[in-house]
Design an enzyme around this catalytic site. Structure first.
Site, short mmCIF file in Angstrom:
data_model
loop_
_atom_site.label_atom_id
_atom_site.label_comp_id
_atom_site.label_asym_id
_atom_site.label_seq_id
_atom_site.Cartn_x
_atom_site.Cartn_y
_atom_site.Cartn_z
N GLU A 195 32.34 49.35 51.63
CA GLU A 195 32.97 50.61 51.25
C GLU A 195 32.03 51.77 51.59
OE1 GLU A 195 33.49 49.75 47.13
OE2 GLU A 195 35.07 48.29 47.51
N ALA A 216 38.47 47.40 48.05
CA ALA A 216 39.12 46.11 47.81
C ALA A 216 38.08 45.04 48.11
CB ALA A 216 40.35 45.96 48.70
N GLU A 217 37.23 44.77 47.09
CA GLU A 217 36.08 43.90 47.31
C GLU A 217 36.49 42.50 47.77
OE1 GLU A 217 36.30 45.95 44.72
OE2 GLU A 217 34.57 47.26 44.99
N PHE A 220 28.06 48.33 44.05
CA PHE A 220 27.27 48.06 42.85
C PHE A 220 27.43 46.58 42.50
CE2 PHE A 220 27.94 52.60 42.59
CZ PHE A 220 26.70 53.08 42.15
N ASP A 270 27.65 45.34 39.83
CA ASP A 270 28.59 45.26 38.71
C ASP A 270 30.02 44.93 39.18
OD1 ASP A 270 26.77 47.12 36.58
OD2 ASP A 270 26.55 47.57 38.71
N PHE A 271 30.29 45.15 40.45
CA PHE A 271 31.65 44.92 40.95
C PHE A 271 31.88 43.48 41.41
CE2 PHE A 271 31.47 49.59 42.65
CZ PHE A 271 31.39 50.05 41.34
N ILE A 272 30.91 42.62 41.21
CA ILE A 272 30.99 41.27 41.75
C ILE A 272 32.20 40.50 41.22
CG2 ILE A 272 29.47 40.26 39.98
CD1 ILE A 272 29.75 39.22 43.69
N HIS A 320 27.67 50.43 35.88
CA HIS A 320 27.01 50.70 37.15
C HIS A 320 25.49 50.58 37.05
CE1 HIS A 320 30.93 52.69 37.49
NE2 HIS A 320 30.81 52.58 38.82
#
Lengths: 412, 344
Positions: free
Chosen positions: B30, B72-73, B96, B98-100, B142
């Site tokens: 992103e 859109a991970e 981040f 944190d988005f895993i 985050h």
């Protein structure tokens, strides 16, 4: 299923014992109650009996092995059986073997001078390992870590200290004594009771500040009195009043008046006792044991006499247990029957005093201007100068002397 | 020859070197290109990621190899895993860490498993770059440091660089490693300057660095906390205690040997980790040392970590939340039982 022969706990302070001798070999058949192995604690030597009929199928701990209490020394099973380790430590097995040494009765009312109220030692793993490799007794290390935890540096300091005083610990080897080699002779490895005595005596002489005072008691009247009392007081074979009994009573009474001598010196503190537990040394062929007459201060002369007789008989039969051999607050030792006069008794730590009794001899003595034949008893008091000074020690010895010279008081 | 460069520039440099060296290397994520081809932004140049780390890369390598994706991970991470499995060496940026949660299956069940499940016939030379770390007032979603999650999973390699030079060498090693690797970039380190070797070089995984030698205490710092450990070591040195500070550099594989040898020497261990305290890198290292160096320990192993709590947004609370030199010294004072060192 094989049954373990375990190292029994023969006293509150006992943590490990030594295998002195196996009386049976692997493969020998044994009967229940038969002696199988001889072990020693720091106090006594004892034979362990077979818990059941069977065959000694395995020996786990060889002679001289130092084994923690509760650990198996060997196994008894049926012929051809091998040791099933799933049986090791099963409640059934340990109960059975504990019964075989059940003459050790642990009573909570008895004073335990060694371990009571001591919290578990806090030791770092590194310190524990270093202590093991350096042969350091962790009980004697002062911990400087959090909440007294013993750390590596504390053990290292003790090891350093031990290195600095090697002369005090190591004995000269045979080769160092003289240039001429010693040939012949019989060599016997020091084990069992001899080893215990050796360690105990060396420790006593190295770690206390002991010295000996000597005086003579005039026991002429006492001998007369004892003869009369002995004839008058025959109830049964149990009581036969001896001079030793009177001496014991005289010492007990003196201790009650001089409590500072009825004490132990341990861990940098002196504990004085109101109750007198009197150790009476008994010589055996393999060494010396000191059975203890408990609460002797509350006992009459005849009661003390009876207990001394029983204890010395038991000692000669080897049937004393640890409790009967520990917890004394003062000891008496005698070389009177060997014709020795004065001598220097060696303290039985942690006690701070021991009285050595010599042989009675008749001497000419001035009483006033008159020369009389009197019977004299040499007394040698060894005391620990760390705990008590010369004057109070002398006062105690004089009290013993006075008690012996006024025998009637001893039975009142 | 070395030049002074920031942590952020070291990453940028490493990516360019990798892309120049091998045309199979691509950058995907992103905003990694940062509007380079958006008409109204042309005058400003490309921004290059939320912290500008990849700024300018698209201009050198073009849109074909520097790919901006929708938010859109699962989609782009899945694409990166697939690209890796089919011949490319993608560098995929998870903005981040944190988005895993949005793309964990792609990483945990796909990338990490292919090599094992296909009997070694498949490889996934994927590098995930992701941002972690508290201390930036970025609140609970985050600011996390989630490297323990990935260390837990066999088949992934986990890299936690603490300085620009390590970052460059470890990132290059990651790109050319045939296994999936996740590289943690602490957002508060981006501005950190340090001497960095010019040109291409790699630092192998599983080799810890002893940042400072000492005989009284071992501190293992995780990522940025190496710097906190070094500050504490300076203060302890003033009181006469020499601290050995170890930067493991990678958590998977972990250089157990260097840590254990150090503890054998010092007898004391503190692990400083700003991640949550349970099932963490700190607990893992403590367990390994407790197991393999037990007889050498002269004090309990201490962990200086965040509390078991989300990262607070309040700046004073966040400061309190993080490990600090004072907390390390307090832990040490508890280990040696010396109240002189207690500062709180």
């Amino acid at each position: 299923m094989a049954t373990e022969i375990i190292m029994p706990k023969m006293g509150m302070g006992m943590e490990e014992g030594t295998v002195v001798e196996w009386l049976k070999r692997t493969g020998d058949s044994v009967k229940k109650g038969e002696s199988v192995v001889s072990i020693s604690s720091d106090k006594i030597e004892k034979d362990l009996e077979a818990p059941e009929d069977g065959v000694l199928i395995d020996i786990e701990a060889d002679v001289d092995a130092v084994v923690p209490i509760g650990q198996a020394l060997g196994y008894i099973g049926v012929e051809g059986e091998s040791v099933g380790h799933e049986s090791a430590g099963s409640p059934e097995a340990s109960i059975m073997t504990k019964e075989t040494v059940s003459n050790v009765v642990v009573s909570p009312s008895l004073p335990d001078l060694s371990e009571k109220d001591q919290p578990r030692l806090r030791v770092s793993p590194a310190a524990r390992k270093l202590a093991k490799t350096g042969n350091v007794d962790l009980n004697k290390v002062a911990g400087t870590g959090p909440a007294g935890r013993i750390t590596k540096i504390d053990v290292a300091a003790v090891i350093e200290e031990m290195k600095r005083q090697p002369a005090a610990i190591s004995q000269p080897s045979v080769q160092e004594i003289g240039n001429a080699p010693l040939i012949g002779g019989t060599t016997k490895k020091v084990t069992g009771m001899r080893k215990v005595i050796a360690q105990h005596m060396l420790e006593s002489l190295q770690k206390t500040a002991q010295l000996t005072l000597q005086t003579t008691a005039d026991v002429t009247d006492l001998i007369d009195f004892q003869k009369k009392a002995r004839e008058a007081y025959v109830i049964n074979d149990e009581v036969r009043l001896t001079i030793t009994d009177f001496i014991a009573k005289a010492v007990v009474n003196a201790l009650l008046d001089h409590k500072e001598m009825n004490a132990v010196y341990q861990d940098d503190s002196i504990t004085t006792f109101n109750d007198v537990h009197l150790g009476v040394a008994v010589a055996l062929s393999e060494g010396l044991v000191v059975p203890v007459i408990r609460d002797a201060g509350k006992k009459t002369l005849s009661a003390i006499s009876r207990e001394i007789r029983r204890a010395s008989q038991a000692a000669r039969k080897g049937s004393l247990d640890t409790l009967q051999l520990s917890g004394s607050t003062f000891s008496i030792t005698s070389l009177g029957t060997y014709g020795i006069g004065f001598f220097t008794p060696v303290l039985n730590p942690p006690e701070i005093g021991i009285l050595g009794v010599g042989t009675i001899s008749d001497r000419p003595v001035y009483t006033g201007d008159e020369l009389q034949r009197r019977s004299l008893l040499p007394l040698s008091l060894t005391f620990d100068h760390r705990a008590i000074d010369g004057a109070p020690a002398a006062a105690f010895l004089v009290a013993v002397k006075a008690n012996l010279e006024a025998p009637l008081k001893l039975v009142l | 020859m070395t030049i002074k460069m920031s942590y952020s520039d070291a990453i940028n440099d490493a990516i360019r070197l990798a892309m120049r060296k091998d045309e199979n290397v691509i950058l995907i994520g992103e905003d990694v290109a940062g509007g380079a081809e958006v008409d109204h932004l042309q005058d400003q140049g490309a921004w290059g990621g939320v912290f500008g780390v990849t700024k300018g890369i698209v201009e050198e390598f073009g849109r074909g190899r520097v790919i901006d994706t929708p938010i859109a991970e699962a989609g782009y991470m899945g694409a990166a895993v697939s690209a890796a499995a089919t011949g490319l060496r993608p560098i995929s940026e998870l903005m981040f860490n944190d988005f895993i949660g949005s793309c964990l299956d792609e990483v945990m069940n796909q990338a990490a498993k292919f090599h094992y499940m296909f009997g070694g016939k498949a490889k996934v030379p994927l590098t995930i770059r992701t941002i972690d770390g508290a201390g930036f007032n970025a609140a609970a979603q985050h600011s996390q440091s989630l490297y323990a999650l990935f260390t837990h999973i066999p088949g992934l390699k986990v890299v936690v660089p603490s300085n620009p030079s390590d970052m460059k060498g470890l990132l290059l090693n990651a790109v050319f490693d045939d296994d999936p690797v996740i590289v943690f970039e602490d957002k508060t380190l981006y501005g950190m300057k340090g001497e960095v070797e010019e040109g291409f070089y790699t630092i192998p995984f599983g080799k810890a660095e002893i940042k400072r030698a000492g005989s009284d205490l071992t501190i293992v710092g995780i990522g940025k906390q190496v710097l906190t450990a070094l500050k504490a070591a300076d203060q302890l040195a003033k009181k006469g205690f020499e601290t050995e500070v170890i930067d493991p550099r990678t958590l998977s594989p972990l250089d157990e040997e260097t840590i254990i040898n150090s503890v054998k020497k010092t007898g004391r261990l503190i692990i400083v980790d700003e991640a949550y305290p349970r099932c963490s890198a700190a607990t893992d290292i403590a367990a390994i040392v407790g197991d393999k160096a037990f007889d050498y320990l002269d004090a309990p192993i201490k962990r200086v970590t965040a509390p078991h709590s989300p990262v607070p947004f309040s700046p004073p609370l966040e400061k309190l939340y993080m490990p600090s030199p004072e907390k390390i010294i307090n832990a040490f004072s508890l280990m040696v039982g010396d109240k002189v060192f207690t500062t709180a």
